[in-house]
Motif scaffolding. Structure first.
Motif, short mmCIF file in Angstrom:
data_model
loop_
_atom_site.label_atom_id
_atom_site.label_comp_id
_atom_site.label_asym_id
_atom_site.label_seq_id
_atom_site.Cartn_x
_atom_site.Cartn_y
_atom_site.Cartn_z
N ILE A 1 0.85 -1.19 0.00
CA ILE A 1 0.00 0.00 0.00
C ILE A 1 0.88 1.24 0.00
CG2 ILE A 1 -0.22 -0.01 2.51
CD1 ILE A 1 -3.10 1.07 2.12
N ASP A 2 0.40 2.27 -0.64
CA ASP A 2 1.11 3.54 -0.73
C ASP A 2 0.13 4.64 -0.38
OD1 ASP A 2 1.76 6.01 -2.52
OD2 ASP A 2 3.64 4.91 -2.34
N SER A 3 0.53 5.53 0.50
CA SER A 3 -0.40 6.58 0.91
C SER A 3 -0.73 7.55 -0.21
CB SER A 3 0.12 7.32 2.14
OG SER A 3 1.27 8.06 1.81
N ILE A 4 0.19 7.76 -1.14
CA ILE A 4 -0.07 8.68 -2.25
C ILE A 4 -1.24 8.19 -3.10
CG2 ILE A 4 0.87 9.69 -4.37
CD1 ILE A 4 3.63 9.58 -2.95
N ALA A 5 -1.24 6.91 -3.41
CA ALA A 5 -2.32 6.36 -4.23
C ALA A 5 -3.67 6.46 -3.52
CB ALA A 5 -2.02 4.90 -4.57
N GLN A 6 -3.67 6.39 -2.20
CA GLN A 6 -4.93 6.49 -1.45
C GLN A 6 -5.37 7.95 -1.31
OE1 GLN A 6 -5.74 3.37 -1.42
NE2 GLN A 6 -3.58 3.00 -1.85
N SER A 7 -4.40 8.82 -1.12
CA SER A 7 -4.70 10.22 -0.88
C SER A 7 -5.25 10.95 -2.10
CB SER A 7 -3.43 10.94 -0.41
OG SER A 7 -2.97 10.37 0.78
N TRP A 8 -4.96 10.46 -3.29
CA TRP A 8 -5.44 11.16 -4.49
C TRP A 8 -6.95 11.29 -4.48
CZ3 TRP A 8 -9.07 9.72 -7.93
CH2 TRP A 8 -9.42 8.38 -7.98
N GLY A 9 -7.64 10.27 -4.01
CA GLY A 9 -9.10 10.30 -4.00
C GLY A 9 -9.67 11.38 -3.10
N MET B 1 -7.92 14.12 -1.99
CA MET B 1 -7.46 15.43 -2.45
C MET B 1 -8.17 15.89 -3.73
SD MET B 1 -3.44 14.91 -1.52
CE MET B 1 -2.93 16.39 -2.32
N SER B 2 -8.43 14.96 -4.63
CA SER B 2 -9.07 15.33 -5.90
C SER B 2 -10.58 15.34 -5.81
CB SER B 2 -8.65 14.33 -6.99
OG SER B 2 -9.23 13.06 -6.73
N GLY B 3 -11.12 14.62 -4.82
CA GLY B 3 -12.56 14.49 -4.72
C GLY B 3 -13.13 13.52 -5.75
N ALA B 4 -12.25 12.80 -6.45
CA ALA B 4 -12.68 11.92 -7.53
C ALA B 4 -13.12 10.53 -7.05
CB ALA B 4 -11.56 11.77 -8.56
N ALA B 5 -12.61 10.08 -5.92
CA ALA B 5 -12.92 8.72 -5.46
C ALA B 5 -14.35 8.64 -4.95
CB ALA B 5 -11.95 8.31 -4.35
N GLU B 6 -14.96 7.50 -5.17
CA GLU B 6 -16.29 7.23 -4.61
C GLU B 6 -16.14 7.31 -3.09
OE1 GLU B 6 -17.37 4.09 -2.91
OE2 GLU B 6 -19.25 5.16 -2.70
N PRO B 7 -17.02 8.01 -2.41
CA PRO B 7 -16.84 8.26 -0.97
C PRO B 7 -16.60 7.02 -0.11
CG PRO B 7 -18.58 9.66 -1.81
CD PRO B 7 -18.20 8.72 -2.93
N GLY B 8 -17.32 5.94 -0.37
CA GLY B 8 -17.12 4.73 0.41
C GLY B 8 -15.74 4.13 0.21
N ARG B 9 -15.27 4.17 -1.03
CA ARG B 9 -13.93 3.66 -1.32
C ARG B 9 -12.87 4.57 -0.74
NH1 ARG B 9 -13.90 1.15 -7.45
NH2 ARG B 9 -15.18 -0.66 -6.95
N ALA B 10 -13.09 5.86 -0.82
CA ALA B 10 -12.12 6.81 -0.25
C ALA B 10 -11.96 6.55 1.25
CB ALA B 10 -12.56 8.25 -0.51
N ALA B 11 -13.06 6.36 1.93
CA ALA B 11 -13.01 6.10 3.37
C ALA B 11 -12.31 4.77 3.66
CB ALA B 11 -14.42 6.09 3.96
N ARG B 12 -12.62 3.76 2.86
CA ARG B 12 -11.99 2.46 3.04
C ARG B 12 -10.49 2.53 2.78
NH1 ARG B 12 -14.34 -3.16 0.58
NH2 ARG B 12 -12.77 -4.51 1.51
N ALA B 13 -10.10 3.25 1.72
CA ALA B 13 -8.69 3.40 1.39
C ALA B 13 -7.93 4.11 2.50
CB ALA B 13 -8.54 4.17 0.07
N MET B 14 -8.51 5.17 3.05
CA MET B 14 -7.83 5.89 4.12
C MET B 14 -7.80 5.07 5.41
SD MET B 14 -6.59 8.33 2.55
CE MET B 14 -5.82 9.20 3.91
N GLY B 15 -8.80 4.24 5.63
CA GLY B 15 -8.78 3.33 6.76
C GLY B 15 -7.65 2.31 6.62
N ALA B 16 -7.42 1.87 5.38
CA ALA B 16 -6.32 0.94 5.13
C ALA B 16 -4.98 1.61 5.37
CB ALA B 16 -6.40 0.40 3.70
N VAL B 17 -4.85 2.89 4.99
CA VAL B 17 -3.63 3.64 5.28
C VAL B 17 -3.39 3.67 6.79
CG1 VAL B 17 -2.60 5.95 5.30
CG2 VAL B 17 -3.63 5.06 3.21
N ASP B 18 -4.42 3.98 7.53
CA ASP B 18 -4.30 4.04 8.99
C ASP B 18 -3.88 2.68 9.56
OD1 ASP B 18 -4.65 5.42 11.57
OD2 ASP B 18 -6.33 4.03 11.82
N GLN B 19 -4.47 1.63 9.06
CA GLN B 19 -4.19 0.30 9.57
C GLN B 19 -2.82 -0.22 9.12
OE1 GLN B 19 -6.65 -2.90 8.03
NE2 GLN B 19 -6.61 -3.89 10.03
#
Length: 75
Positions: A39-47, A49-67
């Motif tokens: 996992i890479d935080s940059i790939a998760q953060s783009w969603g 920062m850009s607002g492009a990611a589907e909200p549920g996926r964005a939350a899941r991706a950032m949860g994975a970063v935290d974990q």
């Protein structure tokens, strides 16, 4: 949905978080199935920062970063 956003959601999401890239042979980099560099935080953060990611996926991706990437002090 724009073609770029659709492609990112279709090909960039691995079911757990967003992949970072692909090798020339199509092997993903930064995917939950990788033994290293999962996992890479940059790939998760783009969603976020850009607002492009589907909200549920964005939350899941950032949860994975935290974990996966946040090291907490041992008590």
């Amino acid at each position: 949905m724009s073609a770029l956003k659709a492609a990112l959601e279709r090909d960039g999401w691995d079911g757990e978080w967003y992949r970072r890239a692909y090798f020339d042979d199509g092997t993903p980099v930064g995917s939950a199935g990788n033994a290293e560099c999962k996992i890479d935080s940059i790939a998760q953060s783009w969603g976020i920062m850009s607002g492009a990611a589907e909200p549920g996926r964005a939350a899941r991706a950032m949860g994975a970063v935290d974990q996966q990437l946040v090291r907490r002090p041992e008590d």
